[in-house]
Write a protein that holds these residues in place. Structure first.
Motif, PDB file in Angstrom:
ATOM      1  N   SER A   1     -44.296  48.584 -69.893  1.00  0.00           N
ATOM      2  CA  SER A   1     -43.340  47.486 -70.070  1.00  0.00           C
ATOM      3  C   SER A   1     -41.955  47.765 -69.492  1.00  0.00           C
ATOM      4  O   SER A   1     -41.038  46.989 -69.743  1.00  0.00           O
ATOM      5  CB  SER A   1     -43.195  47.175 -71.567  1.00  0.00           C
ATOM      6  N   HIS A   2     -41.783  48.832 -68.745  1.00  0.00           N
ATOM      7  CA  HIS A   2     -40.475  49.163 -68.180  1.00  0.00           C
ATOM      8  C   HIS A   2     -40.562  49.266 -66.658  1.00  0.00           C
ATOM      9  O   HIS A   2     -41.611  49.607 -66.102  1.00  0.00           O
ATOM     10  CB  HIS A   2     -39.942  50.481 -68.746  1.00  0.00           C
ATOM     11  N   TYR A   3     -39.428  48.990 -66.021  1.00  0.00           N
ATOM     12  CA  TYR A   3     -39.307  49.139 -64.570  1.00  0.00           C
ATOM     13  C   TYR A   3     -38.072  49.989 -64.303  1.00  0.00           C
ATOM     14  O   TYR A   3     -36.972  49.660 -64.753  1.00  0.00           O
ATOM     15  CB  TYR A   3     -39.209  47.760 -63.890  1.00  0.00           C
ATOM     16  N   ALA A   4     -38.284  51.089 -63.600  1.00  0.00           N
ATOM     17  CA  ALA A   4     -37.207  52.056 -63.357  1.00  0.00           C
ATOM     18  C   ALA A   4     -36.720  51.932 -61.920  1.00  0.00           C
ATOM     19  O   ALA A   4     -37.510  51.752 -60.992  1.00  0.00           O
ATOM     20  CB  ALA A   4     -37.690  53.480 -63.628  1.00  0.00           C
ATOM     21  N   MET A   5     -35.402  52.035 -61.733  1.00  0.00           N
ATOM     22  CA  MET A   5     -34.790  51.936 -60.412  1.00  0.00           C
ATOM     23  C   MET A   5     -35.069  53.235 -59.657  1.00  0.00           C
ATOM     24  O   MET A   5     -34.370  54.236 -59.827  1.00  0.00           O
ATOM     25  CB  MET A   5     -33.290  51.692 -60.545  1.00  0.00           C
TER      26      MET A   5
ATOM     27  N   ALA B   1     -37.028  48.637 -57.957  1.00  0.00           N
ATOM     28  CA  ALA B   1     -37.490  49.098 -59.270  1.00  0.00           C
ATOM     29  C   ALA B   1     -39.013  49.148 -59.258  1.00  0.00           C
ATOM     30  O   ALA B   1     -39.665  48.260 -58.704  1.00  0.00           O
ATOM     31  CB  ALA B   1     -36.997  48.177 -60.376  1.00  0.00           C
ATOM     32  N   VAL B   2     -39.571  50.179 -59.872  1.00  0.00           N
ATOM     33  CA  VAL B   2     -41.020  50.400 -59.894  1.00  0.00           C
ATOM     34  C   VAL B   2     -41.493  50.423 -61.338  1.00  0.00           C
ATOM     35  O   VAL B   2     -40.809  50.970 -62.209  1.00  0.00           O
ATOM     36  CB  VAL B   2     -41.389  51.725 -59.195  1.00  0.00           C
ATOM     37  N   ARG B   3     -42.664  49.843 -61.574  1.00  0.00           N
ATOM     38  CA  ARG B   3     -43.201  49.861 -62.936  1.00  0.00           C
ATOM     39  C   ARG B   3     -43.373  51.297 -63.417  1.00  0.00           C
ATOM     40  O   ARG B   3     -43.956  52.143 -62.732  1.00  0.00           O
ATOM     41  CB  ARG B   3     -44.554  49.150 -62.997  1.00  0.00           C
ATOM     42  N   ASP B   4     -42.858  51.556 -64.612  1.00  0.00           N
ATOM     43  CA  ASP B   4     -42.909  52.889 -65.203  1.00  0.00           C
ATOM     44  C   ASP B   4     -43.445  52.746 -66.624  1.00  0.00           C
ATOM     45  O   ASP B   4     -42.707  52.437 -67.548  1.00  0.00           O
ATOM     46  CB  ASP B   4     -41.506  53.511 -65.206  1.00  0.00           C
ATOM     47  N   GLY B   5     -44.746  52.939 -66.795  1.00  0.00           N
ATOM     48  CA  GLY B   5     -45.361  52.667 -68.083  1.00  0.00           C
ATOM     49  C   GLY B   5     -45.817  51.225 -68.175  1.00  0.00           C
ATOM     50  O   GLY B   5     -45.973  50.533 -67.170  1.00  0.00           O
TER      51      GLY B   5
ATOM     52  N   ALA C   1     -40.383  53.912 -52.953  1.00  0.00           N
ATOM     53  CA  ALA C   1     -39.283  53.013 -53.313  1.00  0.00           C
ATOM     54  C   ALA C   1     -38.005  53.363 -52.564  1.00  0.00           C
ATOM     55  O   ALA C   1     -37.298  52.476 -52.063  1.00  0.00           O
ATOM     56  CB  ALA C   1     -39.043  53.078 -54.821  1.00  0.00           C
ATOM     57  N   GLN C   2     -37.700  54.650 -52.460  1.00  0.00           N
ATOM     58  CA  GLN C   2     -36.471  55.049 -51.786  1.00  0.00           C
ATOM     59  C   GLN C   2     -36.518  54.737 -50.299  1.00  0.00           C
ATOM     60  O   GLN C   2     -35.545  54.253 -49.717  1.00  0.00           O
ATOM     61  CB  GLN C   2     -36.202  56.542 -51.997  1.00  0.00           C
ATOM     62  N   ARG C   3     -37.668  55.008 -49.672  1.00  0.00           N
ATOM     63  CA  ARG C   3     -37.788  54.700 -48.243  1.00  0.00           C
ATOM     64  C   ARG C   3     -37.699  53.197 -48.018  1.00  0.00           C
ATOM     65  O   ARG C   3     -37.087  52.738 -47.041  1.00  0.00           O
ATOM     66  CB  ARG C   3     -39.108  55.250 -47.716  1.00  0.00           C
ATOM     67  N   THR C   4     -38.292  52.411 -48.917  1.00  0.00           N
ATOM     68  CA  THR C   4     -38.220  50.956 -48.804  1.00  0.00           C
ATOM     69  C   THR C   4     -36.780  50.479 -48.895  1.00  0.00           C
ATOM     70  O   THR C   4     -36.335  49.638 -48.099  1.00  0.00           O
ATOM     71  CB  THR C   4     -39.051  50.296 -49.920  1.00  0.00           C
ATOM     72  N   ALA C   5     -36.040  51.005 -49.865  1.00  0.00           N
ATOM     73  CA  ALA C   5     -34.640  50.607 -50.028  1.00  0.00           C
ATOM     74  C   ALA C   5     -33.831  50.939 -48.783  1.00  0.00           C
ATOM     75  O   ALA C   5     -33.008  50.134 -48.326  1.00  0.00           O
ATOM     76  CB  ALA C   5     -34.042  51.296 -51.255  1.00  0.00           C
ATOM     77  N   THR C   6     -34.063  52.108 -48.223  1.00  0.00           N
ATOM     78  CA  THR C   6     -33.326  52.526 -47.030  1.00  0.00           C
ATOM     79  C   THR C   6     -33.624  51.615 -45.844  1.00  0.00           C
ATOM     80  O   THR C   6     -32.719  51.162 -45.128  1.00  0.00           O
ATOM     81  CB  THR C   6     -33.675  53.979 -46.679  1.00  0.00           C
TER      82      THR C   6
ATOM     83  N   VAL D   1     -30.897  52.893 -64.040  1.00  0.00           N
ATOM     84  CA  VAL D   1     -31.240  51.648 -64.733  1.00  0.00           C
ATOM     85  C   VAL D   1     -32.742  51.581 -65.007  1.00  0.00           C
ATOM     86  O   VAL D   1     -33.565  51.876 -64.137  1.00  0.00           O
ATOM     87  CB  VAL D   1     -30.801  50.437 -63.894  1.00  0.00           C
ATOM     88  N   GLN D   2     -33.089  51.203 -66.220  1.00  0.00           N
ATOM     89  CA  GLN D   2     -34.471  50.902 -66.611  1.00  0.00           C
ATOM     90  C   GLN D   2     -34.498  49.514 -67.243  1.00  0.00           C
ATOM     91  O   GLN D   2     -33.728  49.236 -68.161  1.00  0.00           O
ATOM     92  CB  GLN D   2     -35.009  51.950 -67.578  1.00  0.00           C
TER      93      GLN D   2
END
Length: 393
Positions: A67-71, A61-65, A42-47, A85-86
């Motif tokens: 029902s949540h997506y974490a930045m 943001a990546v799926r984390d669990g 995710a970080q490399r993609t953002a860069t 942010v989640q």
């Protein structure tokens, strides 16, 4: 890569510009292949998207669990709160994307009636106005969300929206694979921990109880039985020690090939735990055994590099990439700190009281026939590259 302006009518204004954009997007996708850590991907993609689009802020943001997506990936943020942010369904732009499964664009985030105010304070602190959020879907599964933002009121522009949508399509299989790999690793670790706990409780604990009872008998019993009881205690203690070792063997690398990667992952985890930095570890190439001297040098150099980052770089993120090639192994450590001082020069014997840690790292690499390079990072911060020969595979 030349700087590209956001906005514009159409994807590039001409067929030539369109082809150039798509070629850059293909290069971006190729660069991301092999990232199995969702945070690092995710970080490399953002860069890379920040560089491609020229927008003030790009995040992933990546799926984390369930029902949540974490930045997990952010480039251009002014505050740490944005990185924390989640998102849940219905909350903010990302939450709306989760429900509608389509790109959402606003020209003024804080006043748009379609967007809830769950993250309005975070967005205001960043000074953001126009924003877009694009779903990343794979096999009908939402695995992530791409964001682009302006620090002004207005439209992101057709070009940026189209490129984000194309990037989401290309990124989807890699993001899904990284999430599944991370989930499998977590499940394996949890299962092994549960097995250890069961072994300790059902097996070793019973032996230790027997030892305790035997010791009491030795203390309280008559002279004639003391020798036999002592032998029982010794035998049971030896068996308990052996069972304990067997129970904890599962915490060691399952394959000797993995020892270097496990040791470096441990160093990364320790750095994150004690410093609060976002720290990611990526492995590329076919993992294989390394000579013990090379492995020891790599881990020692990495430990010193992490110490330098923690003490001097004022960084918020570190990415370490271990790559196995046919005749050599390399370790690249990147941070987003304030970078190297002016007129920096890496010396085996530095002058004054600075850079002795780097000098030690250089000598360790050279003793293994390798090299150490320290240079400014492409996007700021510092990049340290260690390369060592390991013989043909």
């Amino acid at each position: 890569m030349a700087e590209v302006r956001p906005g514009g009518n159409g994807i590039g204004g001409s067929e030539a510009a369109r082809l150039e954009d798509l070629e850059r997007l293909a290069d971006l996708s190729e660069t991301l292949i092999g990232f199995l850590d969702p945070g690092a991907l995710a970080q490399r993609t953002a860069t890379l998207l920040h560089r491609l689009l020229g927008l003030p802020l790009v995040s992933v943001a990546v799926r984390d669990g369930l029902s949540h997506y974490a930045m997990r990936g952010v480039h251009g943020a002014r505050t740490d709160r944005f990185r924390q942010v989640q998102v849940s369904a219905g909350e903010g732009m990302g939450g709306r994307v989760m429900i509608e499964r389509r790109p959402i664009e606003v020209e003024n985030y804080t006043t748009d009636p379609r967007i809830t105010n769950h993250f309005a304070d975070v967005v205001s602190a960043e000074g953001l106005g126009g924003m877009v959020a694009v779903p990343v879907e794979y096999d009908d599964e939402l695995v992530g969300i791409l964001y682009g933002g302006l620090r002004s009121i207005g439209s992101i522009g057709d070009r940026s929206k189209v490129l984000l949508e194309e990037a989401a399509i290309n990124l989807a299989p890699m993001m899904a694979a990284s999430i599944r790999a991370a989930t499998a690793i977590r499940r394996h670790v949890d299962a092994e921990r549960q097995r250890i706990a069961t072994d300790l409780h059902d097996d070793v604990s019973q032996l230790l109880f027997s030892i305790s009872v035997a010791a009491q008998c030795l203390r309280d019993g008559g002279n004639g039985s003391q020798s036999a009881i002592a032998e029982r205690i010794e035998r049971q203690a030896q068996e308990a020690t052996q069972r304990m070792r067997q129970a904890f063997n599962v915490t060691e690398p399952g394959d000797s090939n993995e020892s270097a990667t496990v040791a470096l992952q441990s160093e990364i985890d320790d750095l994150a735990a004690r410093s609060g930095l976002m720290a990611h570890f990526v492995v590329r190439g076919a993992i294989r055994p390394l000579p013990q001297r090379v492995e020891a040098a790599l881990v020692s150099i990495a430990r010193q590099a992490f110490f330098n980052i923690e003490q001097h770089a004022q960084a918020s993120m570190v990415v370490a990439t271990l790559e196995f090639r046919d005749a050599e192994v390399s370790l690249v450590i990147q941070d987003d700190g304030h970078g190297l001082p002016e007129r920096f020069e890496l010396l085996v014997i530095p002058s004054g009281d600075r850079h002795w840690g780097l000098a030690s790292m250089l000598r360790q690499a050279q003793r293994q026939g390798g090299d150490l390079e320290v240079r400014p990072g492409e996007d700021g911060g510092t990049t340290v590259r260690i390369t060592m020969p390991v013989g043909e595979h």
